[in-house]
Design a protein around this motif. Structure first.
Motif, PDB file in Angstrom:
ATOM      1  N   ALA A 163       0.861  -1.183   0.000  1.00  0.00           N
ATOM      2  CA  ALA A 163       0.000   0.000   0.000  1.00  0.00           C
ATOM      3  C   ALA A 163       0.895   1.230   0.000  1.00  0.00           C
ATOM      4  CB  ALA A 163      -0.903   0.013   1.227  1.00  0.00           C
TER       5      ALA A 163
ATOM      6  N   VAL B  45      -4.065   1.486  10.585  1.00  0.00           N
ATOM      7  CA  VAL B  45      -4.326   2.388   9.463  1.00  0.00           C
ATOM      8  C   VAL B  45      -5.693   2.083   8.865  1.00  0.00           C
ATOM      9  CG1 VAL B  45      -1.901   2.773   8.852  1.00  0.00           C
ATOM     10  CG2 VAL B  45      -3.137   0.863   7.820  1.00  0.00           C
ATOM     11  N   ARG B  46      -6.171   3.038   8.086  1.00  0.00           N
ATOM     12  CA  ARG B  46      -7.444   2.908   7.362  1.00  0.00           C
ATOM     13  C   ARG B  46      -7.159   3.049   5.877  1.00  0.00           C
ATOM     14  NH1 ARG B  46     -12.206   2.026   9.205  1.00  0.00           N
ATOM     15  NH2 ARG B  46     -14.003   2.641   8.024  1.00  0.00           N
ATOM     16  N   ARG B  47      -7.729   2.150   5.079  1.00  0.00           N
ATOM     17  CA  ARG B  47      -7.563   2.212   3.626  1.00  0.00           C
ATOM     18  C   ARG B  47      -8.454   3.290   3.028  1.00  0.00           C
ATOM     19  NH1 ARG B  47      -7.507  -3.675   4.065  1.00  0.00           N
ATOM     20  NH2 ARG B  47      -5.483  -4.419   3.366  1.00  0.00           N
TER      21      ARG B  47
ATOM     22  N   VAL C  63      -3.217   4.448   2.342  1.00  0.00           N
ATOM     23  CA  VAL C  63      -3.590   4.273   3.747  1.00  0.00           C
ATOM     24  C   VAL C  63      -3.270   5.517   4.561  1.00  0.00           C
ATOM     25  CG1 VAL C  63      -3.387   1.773   3.726  1.00  0.00           C
ATOM     26  CG2 VAL C  63      -1.407   3.139   4.308  1.00  0.00           C
TER      27      VAL C  63
ATOM     28  N   ASP D 170      -8.430  -0.887   9.370  1.00  0.00           N
ATOM     29  CA  ASP D 170      -8.614  -1.927   8.356  1.00  0.00           C
ATOM     30  C   ASP D 170      -7.426  -2.875   8.352  1.00  0.00           C
ATOM     31  OD1 ASP D 170     -11.010  -0.807   7.242  1.00  0.00           O
ATOM     32  OD2 ASP D 170      -9.775   0.661   6.196  1.00  0.00           O
TER      33      ASP D 170
ATOM     34  N   ALA E 108      -0.148  -1.331   9.480  1.00  0.00           N
ATOM     35  CA  ALA E 108       0.959  -1.001   8.587  1.00  0.00           C
ATOM     36  C   ALA E 108       2.263  -1.411   9.252  1.00  0.00           C
ATOM     37  CB  ALA E 108       0.978   0.496   8.287  1.00  0.00           C
TER      38      ALA E 108
ATOM     39  N   LEU F 278       1.062  -4.086   4.493  1.00  0.00           N
ATOM     40  CA  LEU F 278      -0.074  -4.132   5.405  1.00  0.00           C
ATOM     41  C   LEU F 278      -0.324  -5.561   5.849  1.00  0.00           C
ATOM     42  CD1 LEU F 278      -2.732  -1.897   3.614  1.00  0.00           C
ATOM     43  CD2 LEU F 278      -1.114  -1.232   5.391  1.00  0.00           C
TER      44      LEU F 278
END
Length: 113
Positions: free
Chosen positions: A48, A66-68, A73, A91, A94, A109
């Motif tokens: 990512a 982290v959030r996608r 991210v 989500d 990382a 990720l």
């Protein structure tokens, strides 16, 4: 954290008390062990791009919630080791190298359970 094979082929996984470290232990120790015992392949990290800088530890690799997004991210607020709020919204974790990652860097990720 602890991963041990006991006499008779049983296994023991010991997880730390703070929530983020316990989830990191599940993702890096317990889940791979369970997959291997079930004869399943290990989950591979997925690449990512960091949209914003990801803070790191000066000398150690860090697992950061982290959030996608469509662009890559983003780090989540409330990412302290004892905080559940950021972890609950994550989500993935990382894999942040020592010193951190800059915006635009490719990182790996691990899926968050």
């Amino acid at each position: 954290m602890l991963l041990a094979e006991l006499p008779g082929g049983r296994h023991l996984v010991g997880l730390p008390g703070n929530p983020l470290a316990a989830v990191a232990g599940m993702v890096t120790l317990a889940l791979p062990l369970l997959r291997a015992l079930a004869g399943r392949s290990a989950g591979e990290p997925s690449p990512a791009v960091a949209v914003d800088p990801l803070p790191g530890h000066p000398v150690d690799t860090r697992l950061l919630p982290v959030r996608r997004t469509a662009r890559g991210v983003l780090p989540l607020p409330y990412d302290g080791p004892a905080m559940l709020r950021g972890l609950a919204r994550a989500d993935a974790l990382a894999v942040v190298p020592p010193g951190g990652a800059a915006a635009g860097d490719e990182i790996e990720l691990l899926e968050a359970p």
